[in-house]
Design a protein around this motif. Structure first.
Motif, PDB file in Angstrom:
ATOM      1  N   LEU A 452      67.111  92.349  32.020  1.00 46.02           N
ATOM      2  CA  LEU A 452      65.870  91.178  32.037  1.00 46.02           C
ATOM      3  C   LEU A 452      64.793  91.537  31.058  1.00 46.02           C
ATOM      4  N   PRO A 453      64.068  92.575  30.912  1.00 47.29           N
ATOM      5  CA  PRO A 453      63.126  92.654  29.526  1.00 47.29           C
ATOM      6  C   PRO A 453      63.547  92.487  28.497  1.00 47.29           C
ATOM      7  N   MET A 454      64.271  92.411  28.556  1.00 48.28           N
ATOM      8  CA  MET A 454      64.932  91.036  26.390  1.00 48.28           C
ATOM      9  C   MET A 454      64.573  90.220  26.144  1.00 48.28           C
ATOM     10  N   ILE A 455      64.609  89.117  28.056  1.00 44.78           N
ATOM     11  CA  ILE A 455      64.533  87.883  27.628  1.00 44.78           C
ATOM     12  C   ILE A 455      63.194  87.497  27.779  1.00 44.78           C
ATOM     13  N   LYS A 456      63.287  86.976  25.543  1.00 45.20           N
ATOM     14  CA  LYS A 456      61.755  86.741  25.832  1.00 45.20           C
ATOM     15  C   LYS A 456      61.539  84.834  25.616  1.00 45.20           C
ATOM     16  N   PRO A 457      60.435  84.321  25.402  1.00 41.42           N
ATOM     17  CA  PRO A 457      60.698  82.303  25.454  1.00 41.42           C
ATOM     18  C   PRO A 457      60.833  83.056  23.317  1.00 41.42           C
ATOM     19  N   SER A 458      60.692  81.804  22.222  1.00 43.43           N
ATOM     20  CA  SER A 458      60.244  81.909  21.014  1.00 43.43           C
ATOM     21  C   SER A 458      59.073  82.268  21.262  1.00 43.43           C
ATOM     22  N   HIS A 459      57.933  82.093  22.045  1.00 39.49           N
ATOM     23  CA  HIS A 459      56.975  82.509  21.282  1.00 39.49           C
ATOM     24  C   HIS A 459      56.438  83.875  21.383  1.00 39.49           C
ATOM     25  N   GLN A 460      56.741  84.638  22.025  1.00 47.43           N
ATOM     26  CA  GLN A 460      57.033  85.698  21.927  1.00 47.43           C
ATOM     27  C   GLN A 460      57.897  86.938  21.436  1.00 47.43           C
ATOM     28  N   ARG A 461      58.750  86.116  20.550  1.00 48.26           N
ATOM     29  CA  ARG A 461      59.816  87.030  20.108  1.00 48.26           C
ATOM     30  C   ARG A 461      59.626  87.445  18.596  1.00 48.26           C
ATOM     31  N   THR A 462      59.613  88.518  18.439  1.00 48.12           N
ATOM     32  CA  THR A 462      59.970  89.293  16.602  1.00 48.12           C
ATOM     33  C   THR A 462      60.960  88.848  16.373  1.00 48.12           C
ATOM     34  N   LYS A 463      61.152  89.080  14.917  1.00 48.81           N
ATOM     35  CA  LYS A 463      62.274  89.313  14.555  1.00 48.81           C
ATOM     36  C   LYS A 463      63.456  90.680  15.585  1.00 48.81           C
ATOM     37  N   ASP A 464      63.425  91.396  15.425  1.00 42.56           N
ATOM     38  CA  ASP A 464      63.809  92.426  16.150  1.00 42.56           C
ATOM     39  C   ASP A 464      64.288  92.057  17.734  1.00 42.56           C
ATOM     40  N   ASP A 465      63.933  90.535  18.567  1.00 42.04           N
ATOM     41  CA  ASP A 465      64.055  90.168  19.911  1.00 42.04           C
ATOM     42  C   ASP A 465      65.680  90.080  19.614  1.00 42.04           C
ATOM     43  N   TYR A 466      65.905  89.700  20.358  1.00 38.38           N
ATOM     44  CA  TYR A 466      67.063  88.134  21.033  1.00 38.38           C
ATOM     45  C   TYR A 466      67.135  86.875  20.992  1.00 38.38           C
ATOM     46  N   ARG A 467      67.994  86.293  20.401  1.00 34.33           N
ATOM     47  CA  ARG A 467      67.584  85.154  20.717  1.00 34.33           C
ATOM     48  C   ARG A 467      68.790  84.109  21.407  1.00 34.33           C
ATOM     49  N   PRO A 468      68.154  83.152  22.017  1.00 34.83           N
ATOM     50  CA  PRO A 468      69.501  82.696  23.860  1.00 34.83           C
ATOM     51  C   PRO A 468      70.761  83.437  23.745  1.00 34.83           C
ATOM     52  N   GLU A 469      70.934  82.988  21.601  1.00 35.23           N
ATOM     53  CA  GLU A 469      72.976  82.784  21.708  1.00 35.23           C
ATOM     54  C   GLU A 469      73.242  84.503  21.868  1.00 35.23           C
ATOM     55  N   GLU A 470      72.285  85.177  21.707  1.00 35.58           N
ATOM     56  CA  GLU A 470      72.546  86.430  21.541  1.00 35.58           C
ATOM     57  C   GLU A 470      72.599  87.246  22.945  1.00 35.58           C
ATOM     58  N   LEU A 471      71.862  87.002  23.780  1.00 37.16           N
ATOM     59  CA  LEU A 471      71.809  86.676  25.120  1.00 37.16           C
ATOM     60  C   LEU A 471      72.924  86.707  25.844  1.00 37.16           C
ATOM     61  N   LEU A 472      73.314  85.222  25.223  1.00 34.48           N
ATOM     62  CA  LEU A 472      74.897  85.096  25.632  1.00 34.48           C
ATOM     63  C   LEU A 472      75.737  85.882  25.885  1.00 34.48           C
TER      64      LEU A 472
END
Length: 644
Positions: A452-472
């Motif tokens: 859950l904490p890894m699911i972040k909206p685009s304005h909070q994501r850094t390059k190391d965070d997971y994009r929606p496709e990667e979360l899937l």
């Protein structure tokens, strides 16, 4: 000719096509273009066509027709000559000036009879005749405007796109994917109450919709042609519900009966539903360079199994992004370049570190043969070092032409190593290892709470965070490796929290990727409301639950998860590895989950694994970067991505 195999089978098919294309305008659909791409290359087709102009066009309703100076056309198609395909043929021919048309279909005439609802008994009486093809030939002449013009319709089994001597893809069946438990409800909607299905285990061919049955029969037709080329009588085995239907159809395929009687060899064909194990398809356990290339480089347009390699580095253009489309991209398939082909096969079968060193070795040897001023350097291979070697070829046209295939693979290696998503590979691997430990020690609700904490909206994501496709991808991994799990009191709340957060993230994306567009049904983030997004995510989690329960009907292959102990950490054991181990284990009893599909009374009397001869494994398999199904053939050796 070399010994019969997937390469010779594909080459033989294309030689029949090439014999027809001289001075012709050639139309190919995407699947046949991909078979050509991996099999013998477009250069070979252009050489066979002859002439100074490019005469290749995509087969589509808006395709440009032939002018007065182009009287001959060849259409190379992977599908049935029926419905929209025939309409497209008509439209192209009617706006052209053709006097000679050849239509090549990868589907044999027997399947066309089935598609036209000809009963099996009547079809048997038509052996040696091709009325469907003959009727279409008359139509072609009618559309050309003169019944005295020439028209030919023929079957050539262009089933495979051979990525390597022991690895073949079937691009025409990219949409064929195993059924999930939720599909039982759809099948039941067309059945009376008394004949409703209880589970996937009860699904047989009679329960499937006609369109899916025809798609399966088209696949079976191609596989039968492959077995004929190999000179084998096949014994069919299956693991999974859809595989059972396909294997049974091949075992009882009427046109193959005479072939089997005269076949000199024998082979066992094992079909495996890939939905039984999606963990390996989305996981990052594999230490293979090709796997990373396919994961991070952009997809080659119109293809399901190749990527684009940016070739600007070898030109005088600046390497800024706006120049990337000015030069045609390279690719991984090197069907007409022997050195490139050898390197590609080496990359497929070696680990990441050895593969990168192999690329360096090939570049150094090629530069030496061309007398280029190479400076040797030992130790660790870096992207900068490989780029230096590649740029030696930049201003030498002869060297560029001689080693074009090798340079494409070299640049693919550099671009993969430098890609920002490659740096994230280790992050994925670390999280997946953590998940493996958590699966054995925690409930599913706890595992989802970690995500859950890894699911972040685009304005909070850094390059190391997971994009929606990667979360899937991570969600598929979690549910597939976990398998059937016990629902605890907190699971509903944990899933709902993940769903709401994920739905909100989808809504806040500035631009929806093609995958998110497909999932949400919206082509723009402006049109995506939270309500629409939540409905899509709810559907997604229904599918995830089905993925988790895909092995419920298995007795022997119920898990791909190996619990840890005081000496070993928990690990993932691929289903395909388990299947092959069962087949070749000398002391194991007959496995209950590998079903033998009978083609008659004689086969029913057989028992045990004495039936297994040379084994061909076919798996409806998800290629991880592209999210498409394909078929995997593993004959004499096994691909490292299978977990061996």
């Amino acid at each position: 000719m070399s010994d019969p195999g997937v390469l010779s089978f594909t080459h033989q098919g294309w030689e029949q096509v090439l014999a027809k294309v001289k001075r012709a305008l050639v139309y190919l659909d995407a699947a046949c273009a991909e078979s050509l791409h991996w099999g013998c290359g477009s250069t070979r087709l252009l050489e066979a066509v002859g002439g100074p102009a490019c005469h290749l066009r995509e087969f589509e309703p808006t395709a440009v027709g032939g002018g007065a100076e182009q009287p001959k056309a060849v259409f190379v198609l992977s599908c049935l000559l029926k419905g929209r395909t025939v309409e497209t043929l008509r439209d192209i021919i009617c706006r052209s000036h053709f006097q000679y048309c050849v239509v090549v279909t990868a589907v044999n005439h027997a399947v066309h009879l089935t598609a036209n609802h000809v009963p099996a008994a009547a079809a048997a009486e038509l052996e040696g005749q091709q009325p469907v093809f003959e009727q279409l030939e008359e139509k072609l002449c009618e559309w050309m405007g003169n019944m005295n013009y020439t028209a030919e319709v023929l079957h050539v089994p262009l089933l495979l796109a051979p990525a390597a001597p022991h690895l073949a893809l079937t691009p025409a069946f990219a949409s064929l994917f195993p059924l999930l438990p939720r599909d039982v409800h759809l099948l039941n909607s067309a059945r009376p109450d008394k004949r409703r299905l209880g589970s996937l285990g009860e699904v047989d061919a009679t329960a499937l919709p006609p369109e899916l049955l025809l798609q399966i029969r088209c696949l079976v037709s191609g596989l039968s042609s492959l077995c004929e080329h190999l000179g084998v009588r096949e014994e069919c085995f299956a693991v999974g519900s859809l595989s059972r239907i396909i294997a049974a159809d091949l075992a009882n395929y009427a046109p193959a009966k005479n072939r089997r009687k005269t076949a000199a060899g024998r082979a066992s064909v094992v079909f495996v539903d890939r939905t039984l194990d999606l963990t390996g398809a989305v996981g990052h356990h594999g230490d293979n360079l090709v796997e990373k290339m396919l994961s991070v480089l952009p997809q080659l347009p119109g293809h399901t199994n190749d990527v684009m390699v940016n070739m600007v580095e070898l030109t005088a253009l600046h390497t800024e992004e706006e120049n990337w489309n000015a030069v045609a991209p390279g690719c991984l398939a090197q069907s007409s370049d022997m050195a490139g082909k050898a390197l590609w096969e080496a990359l497929l079968n070696t680990k990441h570190k050895e593969a990168v060193m192999e690329v360096r070795r090939h570049l150094v040897e090629a530069a030496s043969r061309e007398n280029l001023p190479i400076k040797m350097s030992m130790g660790r291979v870096t992207p900068g070092q490989l780029t230096t070697y590649i740029q030696l070829f930049k201003n030498n046209l002869k060297a560029l032409v001689n080693h074009c295939g090798l340079l494409q693979l070299g640049l693919a290696t550099v671009q993969t190593l430098k890609h920002p998503h490659t740096a994230k590979w280790d992050n994925f691997l670390a999280f997946e290892r953590l998940l493996l430990q958590s699966v054995g020690e925690s409930t599913m609700s706890v595992v989802l709470s970690q995500l859950l904490p890894m699911i972040k909206p685009s304005h909070q994501r850094t390059k190391d965070d997971y994009r929606p496709e990667e979360l899937l991808i991570l969600l598929i991994y979690i549910y597939s490796v976990s398998g059937e799990f016990t629902a605890d009191k907190n699971l509903g709340e944990a899933e709902e929290n993940v769903k709401k957060t994920l739905a909100q993230v989808f809504c806040e994306e500035s631009e929806l990727s093609p995958l998110l567009q497909k999932i949400t049904g919206c082509d723009s983030s402006i049109n995506l409301t939270f309500h629409k997004s939540k409905i899509a995510v709810d559907e997604l989690f229904t599918s995830l639950r089905d993925v988790a329960g895909a092995r419920n009907l298995m007795k022997q292959f119920k898990s791909v998860y190996v619990p840890g102990n005081h000496t070993h950490q928990a690990s993932y054991k691929p289903l395909l590895k388990q299947v092959v181990e069962e087949i070749f284990h000398p002391e194991k009893p007959d496995p209950v989950d590998i079903e033998h599909m009978s083609s008659g009374l004689t086969d029913l009397l057989k028992t045990g694994f004495s039936m297994f001869m040379k084994v061909i494994v076919l798996s409806t398999r998800l290629l991880k970067p592209l999210n498409i199904p394909e078929l995997l053939f593993a004959t004499d050796r096994l691909h490292p991505d299978l977990g061996f």
